[in-house]
Scaffold this motif. Structure first.
Motif, mmCIF file in Angstrom:
data_model
loop_
_atom_site.group_PDB
_atom_site.id
_atom_site.type_symbol
_atom_site.label_atom_id
_atom_site.label_comp_id
_atom_site.label_asym_id
_atom_site.label_seq_id
_atom_site.Cartn_x
_atom_site.Cartn_y
_atom_site.Cartn_z
ATOM 1 N N GLN A 1 -33.317 -0.497 -32.271
ATOM 2 C CA GLN A 1 -33.940 -0.046 -31.016
ATOM 3 C C GLN A 1 -33.075 0.983 -30.290
ATOM 4 O O GLN A 1 -32.797 0.877 -29.090
ATOM 5 N N THR A 2 -32.657 1.988 -31.047
ATOM 6 C CA THR A 2 -31.888 3.075 -30.469
ATOM 7 C C THR A 2 -32.808 4.261 -30.194
ATOM 8 O O THR A 2 -33.841 4.426 -30.847
ATOM 9 N N ASP A 3 -32.409 5.100 -29.259
ATOM 10 C CA ASP A 3 -33.176 6.309 -28.956
ATOM 11 C C ASP A 3 -32.902 7.421 -29.961
ATOM 12 O O ASP A 3 -33.689 8.359 -30.082
ATOM 13 N N GLN B 1 -16.023 4.484 -27.081
ATOM 14 C CA GLN B 1 -16.859 3.329 -26.769
ATOM 15 C C GLN B 1 -16.756 2.312 -27.907
ATOM 16 O O GLN B 1 -16.385 2.646 -29.030
ATOM 17 N N SER B 2 -17.124 1.079 -27.631
ATOM 18 C CA SER B 2 -17.071 0.041 -28.658
ATOM 19 C C SER B 2 -18.165 0.279 -29.693
ATOM 20 O O SER B 2 -19.203 0.879 -29.410
ATOM 21 N N THR B 3 -17.907 -0.210 -30.898
ATOM 22 C CA THR B 3 -18.885 -0.068 -31.981
ATOM 23 C C THR B 3 -20.217 -0.692 -31.605
ATOM 24 O O THR B 3 -21.289 -0.132 -31.864
ATOM 25 N N ARG B 4 -20.181 -1.844 -30.977
ATOM 26 C CA ARG B 4 -21.407 -2.548 -30.604
ATOM 27 C C ARG B 4 -22.212 -1.746 -29.585
ATOM 28 O O ARG B 4 -23.439 -1.650 -29.679
ATOM 29 N N GLU B 5 -21.530 -1.148 -28.612
ATOM 30 C CA GLU B 5 -22.243 -0.377 -27.590
ATOM 31 C C GLU B 5 -22.859 0.889 -28.178
ATOM 32 O O GLU B 5 -23.981 1.254 -27.845
ATOM 33 N N GLN C 1 -27.176 2.502 -29.089
ATOM 34 C CA GLN C 1 -27.660 3.803 -28.641
ATOM 35 C C GLN C 1 -28.051 4.731 -29.783
ATOM 36 O O GLN C 1 -28.910 5.596 -29.615
ATOM 37 N N LEU C 2 -27.418 4.556 -30.946
ATOM 38 C CA LEU C 2 -27.764 5.399 -32.083
ATOM 39 C C LEU C 2 -27.637 4.619 -33.380
ATOM 40 O O LEU C 2 -26.843 3.699 -33.502
ATOM 41 N N ALA C 3 -28.477 5.011 -34.337
ATOM 42 C CA ALA C 3 -28.475 4.375 -35.658
ATOM 43 C C ALA C 3 -28.366 5.460 -36.705
ATOM 44 O O ALA C 3 -28.798 6.597 -36.491
ATOM 45 N N ILE C 4 -27.783 5.115 -37.846
ATOM 46 C CA ILE C 4 -27.641 6.101 -38.920
ATOM 47 C C ILE C 4 -28.082 5.517 -40.247
ATOM 48 O O ILE C 4 -27.805 4.344 -40.559
ATOM 49 N N ALA D 1 -9.991 16.702 -33.364
ATOM 50 C CA ALA D 1 -9.895 17.183 -31.980
ATOM 51 C C ALA D 1 -11.299 17.346 -31.438
ATOM 52 O O ALA D 1 -12.279 17.357 -32.186
ATOM 53 N N GLY D 2 -11.409 17.458 -30.109
ATOM 54 C CA GLY D 2 -12.719 17.590 -29.489
ATOM 55 C C GLY D 2 -13.410 16.247 -29.344
ATOM 56 O O GLY D 2 -12.809 15.191 -29.549
ATOM 57 N N ALA D 3 -14.699 16.294 -29.009
ATOM 58 C CA ALA D 3 -15.415 15.046 -28.726
ATOM 59 C C ALA D 3 -16.889 15.173 -29.025
ATOM 60 O O ALA D 3 -17.464 16.271 -29.014
ATOM 61 N N VAL D 4 -17.495 14.028 -29.332
ATOM 62 C CA VAL D 4 -18.956 13.887 -29.377
ATOM 63 C C VAL D 4 -19.344 13.146 -28.112
ATOM 64 O O VAL D 4 -18.893 12.010 -27.888
ATOM 65 N N MET D 5 -20.149 13.773 -27.295
ATOM 66 C CA MET D 5 -20.490 13.224 -25.988
ATOM 67 C C MET D 5 -21.931 12.719 -25.969
ATOM 68 O O MET D 5 -22.857 13.442 -26.352
ATOM 69 N N LEU D 6 -22.104 11.484 -25.540
ATOM 70 C CA LEU D 6 -23.428 10.894 -25.352
ATOM 71 C C LEU D 6 -23.536 10.444 -23.909
ATOM 72 O O LEU D 6 -22.756 9.602 -23.451
#
Length: 284
Positions: A157-159, A70-74, A78-81, A57-62
């Motif tokens: 090249q993610t922030d 959002q799609s995996t590619r998008e 924006q972020l890398a792990i 439940a809930g959300a992670v908001m970017l």
């Protein structure tokens, strides 16, 4: 500025709720350290914020949008792990590994473009891995392997960069090597870095913002000075600790001396044996 937040986040493994109603905000352009005892849920939180796990439940908001919608590619743009203890196929070279970071920008099975190759070279150079670019990953030291994986993440090249205990199983020199690299990336490239850190003193030294987690809930949040307190450490880690000031950086340092609630006598101060030269006493 805040771009990344969690809102009412619940995370569960099957029927067992690990994290409940989590609301945190990650400062943009800063290093944030998640700390807590083993099993506290900090790695689970990191994986969910990085979209590896889905919340109950809930959300992670970017930027005001749920990353799980959002799609995996998008999201990968924006972020890398960097997960804990990543592995690569035998024989894969550093350059080949780093090239995987360009996957979100490729169409179909297209080959690497000139821009892709320039970014790969930049990532390898930025992590000081140039001399090892053609060397297989399995022939590198632990610190070199971590730098190679960080280079792959940089090639996206993610922030925002997530890391799950990036210094695990590294000796002290390699731990500092990796942490100083992350600090440099934050300062020179303005990367927002979120990492799970096992060593409290490393978290205090390298992070601008700390979030202490206990049983999936926030027990303390703020600057290292605000989080590294005897009360919070007692609550989160069940230890009694003195907080000292690092004479070099001015950040707080944790010196644990007993388990919380322990009736065991405190260790007695040891006196140096005057018959033994100090040089011999401290040599290893």
């Amino acid at each position: 500025m805040i771009r990344l937040t969690t809102s009412g986040l619940n995370i569960a493994y099957e029927e067992r709720l690990i994290v409940e109603d989590l609301n945190i905000a990650i400062p943009q352009g800063k290093i944030t350290a998640l700390v807590g005892a083993n099993g506290s849920g900090k790695s689970t939180i990191l994986k969910t914020m990085a979209r590896i796990m889905s919340p109950a439940a809930g959300a992670v908001m970017l930027d005001g949008k749920s990353i799980h919608k959002q799609s995996t590619r998008e999201v990968a743009k924006q972020l890398a792990i960097l997960p804990q203890n990543p592995t690569a196929p035998d024989g894969l070279t550093v350059s080949e590994l780093v090239s995987y970071g360009r996957f979100p920008y490729q169409k179909g099975f297209g080959s690497l473009s000139k821009d892709d190759r320039a970014i790969i070279k930049w990532a390898v150079d930025a992590t000081r891995m140039t001399e090892f670019s053609d060397r297989p990953i399995d022939q590198l030291s632990g610190g070199q392997r971590q730098r190679a994986w960080i280079a792959m993440a940089l090639a996206q090249q993610t922030d925002i960069l997530f890391l799950d205990e990036p210094t695990t199983f590294l000796d002290m020199a390699h731990q500092l090597e990796v942490l100083e690299l992350l600090q440099e990336l934050n300062l020179t490239a303005n990367r927002t870095i979120v990492m799970v850190v096992h060593d409290l003193n490393h978290a205090s030294r390298y992070a601008h913002h700390m979030i202490a987690i206990k049983k999936g809930k926030v027990a303390g949040e703020g600057s290292p000075v605000e989080v590294m307190t005897p009360d919070i450490l007692r609550e989160v880690f069940s230890i009694e600790a003195d907080i000292l000031v690092d004479p070099r950086s001015g950040v707080p340092l944790c010196l644990p001396y007993a388990l919380a609630g322990s009736n065991a006598p405190l260790p007695q101060k040891k006196q140096a044996d005057e018959s033994v030269p100090m040089r011999a006493a401290v040599s290893v």
